[in-house]
Design an enzyme around this catalytic site. Structure first.
Site, PDB file in Angstrom:
ATOM      1  N   CYS A   1       7.159  74.914 -91.267  1.00  0.00           N
ATOM      2  CA  CYS A   1       5.366  75.013 -90.176  1.00  0.00           C
ATOM      3  C   CYS A   1       5.587  76.703 -89.589  1.00  0.00           C
ATOM      4  CB  CYS A   1       6.086  74.150 -88.789  1.00  0.00           C
ATOM      5  SG  CYS A   1       4.742  73.568 -88.633  1.00  0.00           S
TER       6      CYS A   1
ATOM      7  N   HIS B   1       6.558  68.820 -91.340  1.00  0.00           N
ATOM      8  CA  HIS B   1       8.170  69.066 -90.795  1.00  0.00           C
ATOM      9  C   HIS B   1       8.426  67.444 -91.525  1.00  0.00           C
ATOM     10  CE1 HIS B   1       7.417  71.225 -87.040  1.00  0.00           C
ATOM     11  NE2 HIS B   1       6.363  70.746 -86.993  1.00  0.00           N
TER      12      HIS B   1
ATOM     13  N   GLU C   1      11.717  67.139 -91.994  1.00  0.00           N
ATOM     14  CA  GLU C   1      12.998  66.801 -91.015  1.00  0.00           C
ATOM     15  C   GLU C   1      13.219  65.241 -90.640  1.00  0.00           C
ATOM     16  OE1 GLU C   1      11.092  69.433 -90.237  1.00  0.00           O
ATOM     17  OE2 GLU C   1      10.984  69.448 -87.959  1.00  0.00           O
TER      18      GLU C   1
HETATM   19  N1  GLN Z   1       3.153  77.163 -83.818  1.00  0.00           N
HETATM   20  C1  GLN Z   1       2.508  76.918 -85.043  1.00  0.00           C
HETATM   21  C2  GLN Z   1       0.683  76.371 -84.597  1.00  0.00           C
HETATM   22  O1  GLN Z   1       0.718  76.087 -84.295  1.00  0.00           O
HETATM   23  C3  GLN Z   1       3.382  76.294 -85.839  1.00  0.00           C
HETATM   24  C4  GLN Z   1       3.699  75.272 -85.070  1.00  0.00           C
HETATM   25  C5  GLN Z   1       5.352  74.178 -85.405  1.00  0.00           C
HETATM   26  O2  GLN Z   1       6.030  74.922 -86.149  1.00  0.00           O
HETATM   27  N2  GLN Z   1       5.259  73.122 -85.230  1.00  0.00           N
HETATM   28  O3  GLN Z   1       0.510  76.307 -86.093  1.00  0.00           O
END
Ligand code: GLN
Length: 546
Positions: free
Chosen positions: A381, A507, A509
């Site tokens: 992310c 994500h 994970e």
């Molecule tokens: N801040 C970034 C976004 O909103 C990444 C978010 C995250 O890593 N969950 O796109």
């Protein structure tokens, strides 16, 4: 047979591991053939933990249907095969919100709306909604500690619940702590007695107790607790400290917890087959070779903030038969040459998700080191966004490239909001959340890892790789190896000419468990293991003067 309900409450102190205990009970019942689901009731007023700081509340767990939930749902999914959804985490905020909405809508027909029965009825209906056809057991964990003002409506609701569905279909489990006083060299049972007393004052007599203690305790203590808490000695179970959380179901099973639960609920199940858990625990605790994985983030001082990341790394280490050593790297401290050189001693670098500009430049510098020194790299992310910014600046020559989250006026906004996200002002649930399909490019590392063409992964972010700048990134060798099926969004990037450099917008994970480690984590650890082995080999060669 109808659905059975198990309620798990906690007493004496918080952080007793109630989530793990709840998940472990689910694991055992499932291994015996029951279809289980689990629920977490959180007494706070936030509608969900999505807006809470990970420093305070730990990680925000994301379900397949896109709910932002308590991290205990992560334990439930890791310990069982059940799939959690927005129905599996209820907060006081949600309960009040729906009761107030109904009141404004006129649904209460002029009645005075009160905590009892309206709030408690709403809680009960959420619990009952999880039962029924296809579910043998619903296990409900009540957050907080008995005695808290906030948890009272939940406790009242679960007390009443036994009258709604029949006492024979309900089991109350209370988890407490036996503190050890080192001067007296004694385990103390009094706090447990008081906690059970507080529970009984509300009208709940626990059916069985699970007591946390430093070490296994003797029969005397067990009898004493039983006597004063109004249960049989065989209904007092021990949750002593273990070296490995995945061992907890085994510790419970050894003491006959399943048999007592089944007897009390009038259920019949096969004896749980836990051989695969035993094997995982063996691998997690006995692997000889150690792999060092650097995790660079801004919440590294708070272990729960990256809970699922650390667990997924552990699952992957078991799959690769290596011992995992996590090196926590404070991204804000990655400012000088020395700290970046130190990265050379790790076998893999992982940059997890995050929000806000703090520490981002340090993460980007760390990506440079990983990319140019051939250190296996896994970006998740925000980690993908850092990797793309780094590649744009240093491999494509786009000076000052950035994400508009960190620099709104950047000349090269390689990461940007989608037009649809720009107008949003409500801070809750406005992200791309939950499961999205992703198509994998042939002969990419991602495709190799997953072994399939199409995957579905969970998201939680606002910003995306900017399609306008995608061609220049691709020309310089960044492969978009995973994309939305209509190719409108980039979901995975990788660099081919590198031992292992993969970053994903989602994500992964949240979809890893000890019994089925996530393919990307598994392959990342495999690459890190290769680096570790080649280092050991070259050190050996140096020593023998070859
Ligand atoms: N801040 C970034 C976004 O909103 C990444 C978010 C995250 O890593 N969950 O796109």
């Amino acid at each position: 047979m109808g659905t059975k309900y198990i309620f798990v409450t906690g007493g004496v102190v918080s952080s007793l591991g109630k989530g793990i205990a709840t998940a472990s009970i689910g694991c055992l019942l499932e291994s015996g053939g029951a279809r289980v689901t689990m629920m977490k009731c959180d007494p706070y007023i936030n509608v969900d933990p999505g807006t809470m700081s990970p420093f305070q509340h730990g990680e925000v767990y994301v379900t397949a249907d896109g709910a932002e939930t308590d991290l205990d749902l992560g334990h439930y999914e890791r310990f069982t095969h059940s799939t959690m959804s927005r129905l599996n985490n209820v907060t006081t905020g949600q309960i009040y919100k729906s009761v107030i909405d109904k009141e404004r809508h006129g649904d209460y027909l002029g009645a005075t709306v009160q905590v009892v029965p309206h709030i408690t009825d709403e809680i009960k209906s959420r619990i009952a909604a999880l039962g029924g056809e296809g579910t043998d057991v619903v296990i409900v964990e009540i957050g907080g500690t008995v005695g808290d003002i906030e948890s009272l409506p939940f406790l009242e609701a679960i007390r009443q619940f036994a009258f709604d569905v029949g006492r024979e279909n309900v089991l109350y489990i209370h988890l407490t702590l036996l503190p050890y006083l080192s001067k007296a060299q004694e385990l103390k049972t009094k706090p447990t007695q008081h906690s059970v007393k507080a529970l009984r004052e509300i009208g709940i007599q626990p059916d069985l107790l699970i007591c946390r203690a430093r070490e296994p305790f003797d029969e005397n203590n067990q009898r004493k607790i039983a006597m004063f808490c109004n249960v049989a000695p065989g209904e007092v179970f021990q949750a002593y400290d273990v070296d490995e959380i995945y061992r907890i179901p085994l510790v419970f099973r050894e003491q006959g917890l399943v048999e007592v639960i089944l007897r009390k609920l009038g259920m019949d199940l096969d004896s749980p087959d836990m051989s695969d858990w035993e094997e995982i625990c063996r691998r997690l605790t006995t692997a000889a070779d150690s792999v060092r994985i650097g995790v660079a983030g801004k919440y590294i001082s708070h272990h729960d903030a990256y809970k699922s990341i650390y667990e997924a790394l552990r699952h992957a280490s078991a799959a690769n038969n290596v011992h995992l050593e996590v090196v926590k790297i404070d991204s804000e401290a990655l400012t000088d040459e020395e700290s970046l050189e130190a990265l050379d001693s790790i076998d893999g670098l992982l940059i997890p998700g995050g929000f806000g500009a703090r520490g981002v430049e340090g993460k980007i510098r760390a990506v440079t080191t990983a990319r140019t020194h051939g250190i296996p790299f896994f970006g998740i992310c925000l980690g993908l966004q850092c990797a793309v910014v780094e590649f744009a600046r240093n491999a494509c020559g786009l000076t000052g490239a950035n994400s508009t989250e960190f620099d709104e006026d950047t000349e090269h906004p390689v990461i940007d909001l989608l037009a649809t996200q720009r107008s949003v002002t409500n801070m809750g649930g406005t992200m791309r959340l939950g499961g999205y399909d992703c198509v994998l490019a042939e002969s990419s590392r991602a495709r190799e890892a997953y072994g399939v063409h199409m995957i579905r992964e969970r998201h939680r972010h606002r910003y995306e790789l900017n399609n306008r700048l995608r061609p220049v990134l691709e020309e310089h060798g960044l492969l978009a190896s995973g994309t939305a099926p209509d190719n409108s969004l980039v979901e995975i990037v990788e660099i081919r000419d590198h031992p292992w450099f993969v970053a994903c917008q989602f994500h992964p994970e949240f979809q890893s468990s000890p019994l089925s480690p996530h393919p990307l984590f598994r392959e990342f650890l495999a690459a890190a293991k290769r680096r570790m082995l080649s280092r050991v080999e070259s050190a050996g060669a140096r020593r023998s003067g070859r």
